[in-house]
Every structure is written in structure tokens, then in C-alpha cells.
Scaffold this motif. Structure first.
Motif, PDB file in Angstrom:
ATOM      1  N   ASP A  93     -28.537  38.653  30.793  1.00 49.61           N
ATOM      2  CA  ASP A  93     -29.826  38.801  30.104  1.00 49.61           C
ATOM      3  C   ASP A  93     -30.784  39.673  30.911  1.00 49.61           C
ATOM      4  O   ASP A  93     -31.530  40.479  30.357  1.00 49.61           O
ATOM      5  N   GLU A  94     -30.767  39.483  32.243  1.00 47.35           N
ATOM      6  CA  GLU A  94     -31.639  40.293  33.094  1.00 47.35           C
ATOM      7  C   GLU A  94     -31.271  41.776  33.011  1.00 47.35           C
ATOM      8  O   GLU A  94     -32.139  42.650  33.008  1.00 47.35           O
ATOM      9  N   SER A  97     -32.107  43.135  29.260  1.00 50.07           N
ATOM     10  CA  SER A  97     -33.483  43.073  28.759  1.00 50.07           C
ATOM     11  C   SER A  97     -34.102  44.469  28.653  1.00 50.07           C
ATOM     12  O   SER A  97     -34.905  44.735  27.754  1.00 50.07           O
ATOM     13  N   ARG A 100     -33.029  46.137  25.289  1.00 50.87           N
ATOM     14  CA  ARG A 100     -33.380  45.434  24.059  1.00 50.87           C
ATOM     15  C   ARG A 100     -32.157  44.863  23.358  1.00 50.87           C
ATOM     16  O   ARG A 100     -32.067  44.865  22.116  1.00 50.87           O
ATOM     17  N   THR A 102     -29.303  41.469  23.420  1.00 50.96           N
ATOM     18  CA  THR A 102     -28.929  40.163  23.952  1.00 50.96           C
ATOM     19  C   THR A 102     -27.453  40.201  24.356  1.00 50.96           C
ATOM     20  O   THR A 102     -26.727  41.158  24.044  1.00 50.96           O
TER      21      THR A 102
END
Length: 208
Positions: A93-94, A97, A100, A102
């Protein structure tokens, strides 16, 4: 001859230096110190009560830096797998991010680029992702212009999720930033242990 009054008749009279038999003495129950404890038979008891033993100090378990589930995770593989999965998901996720995307969207894009158009049901089954979650995932990719829904080429009653020309570059842009964070996440394992873990997880997922 004048009559005399006896002490018994006068009751509370006492001469100087004498103490009436009815006057409270220093050890009598009427002293200012208060009445002594009485036994059932009416006699005062002078037995001192032993002091209460000191309470033992409450034992404390040492604080565990790895959290509450560290011990169960060593004993129950299900808990260990959930924690490891959460760790990998947070790491990805990091990375994603900034793009944009998931984790679920990246997996779906990668599968679509590798195998071509698929139905949402096929994506859910292959990626082991709940169908309701997959619907939201595809909706987000469609809003970004990375996929579109069309009639399935092999099943006209179903819809297929098709990658757009922008899907390939978007998926490739995430690949370069993934290996290094994952290396940190799996840093406690040697290369051989990582291969063993990959093989075992594949067997769990029925890919062995």
C-alpha cells in the motif's frame, strides 16, 4: 445517740483517699479508652490480633514489542499467516499510494495484462478475492480509464473486464518500486527460506 449512716446505705459516698467500690477503675470497661472487646461469655479478651500478612505484589507480564498475538502466532499458523499478509499488504500500500492503485487493483491489472480479458468471477477466483471487493476494484479501475467492461468473447451472457492501452504502462510503473520494500518485509528470511515459503503458500492455495 445520733444514728450513723453506713457505707452500704449511702451507696456512692466515699471518704477522702478512698475509692468507691462502684467507681470505675483504670482497668474497668468504663474508662475513656473505650470498652475492651468482649467474648461471648462476657469476659474481656486481651489476645492481640496478629497483623495481616502483606499482599504479594501483582505479577506483571513483560511488555511484548510484537503485540498481543506474537505468542499465538508461533503456535497457530492461521494467525501467523494473517499477520504476515497484513504486513505485506501494508508494505505494498505504501508503494502503490503514489500510483493511485490499491493492492487488489494492481493484482487485477497484472492478471489482465498477463492472460487477457477475464470476467469478474474469474478474477475473484484466481486472486482469491471476495466478489464484492472485486466489483469495487474494477469500478475504480474503470473510473481511472485502465479497464473497460465488454461482452465476454466466449460467453455472450457475461461481461469481460478488458485492459485498456493505458493499463500496461500503469502496471509496469508499479513494478520498479515493489521489490525493495518487499525485501525489507521478508528480510528475516534467507533466499532459500523465501523459496520454501513461496512453495508452501502455493500448496495452500492449490497451486502446488
Amino acid at each position: 445517740m445520733p444514728s450513723t449512716v453506713s457505707d452500704s446505705a449511702s451507696g456512692s459516698r466515699a471518704g477522702p483517699g478512698r475509692q468507691s467500690e462502684n467507681a470505675p477503675g483504670p482497668d474497668s470497661p468504663g474508662t475513656p479508652d473505650g470498652p475492651p472487646p468482649w467474648t461471648a461469655g462476657g469476659a474481656a479478651t486481651t489476645t492481640a490480633q496478629p497483623p495481616a500478612p502483606p499482599r504479594p505484589a501483582a505479577s506483571r507480564r513483560p511488555a511484548n514489542a510484537n503485540g498481543h498475538f506474537s505468542e499465538p502466532a508461533r503456535e497457530r499458523p492461521g494467525i501467523a499467516m494473517c499477520r504476515a499478509t497484513a504486513l505485506v499488504a501494508r508494505t505494498l500500500d505504501e508503494v502503490l499510494s503514489g500510483h493511485r492503485l490499491t493492492v487488489t487493483q494492481r493484482l487485477a491489472l497484472k492478471m489482465l495484462n498477463d492472460v487477457g480479458p477475464c470476467s469478474q468471477q474469474e478474477l475473484s477466483a484466481q486472486l482469491h478475492i471476495d466478489r464484492r471487493v472485486m466489483v469495487g476494484c474494477i469500478d475504480g479501475l474503470e473510473d481511472c480509464g485502465l479497464v473497460r467492461r465488454e461482452r465476454h468473447p466466449r460467453n455472450r451472457r457475461a461481461h469481460a473486464v478488458m485492459p485498456t492501452p493505458e493499463a500496461g504502462p500503469a502496471s509496469a510503473a508499479t513494478e520498479g518500486g515493489v521489490p525493495r520494500p518487499l525485501d525489507r518485509a521478508f528480510g528475516a528470511l534467507t533466499a532459500a527460506e523465501r523459496r520454501t515459503l513461496t512453495r508452501l503458500v502455493g500448496e495452500i492455495l492449490g497451486m502446488g
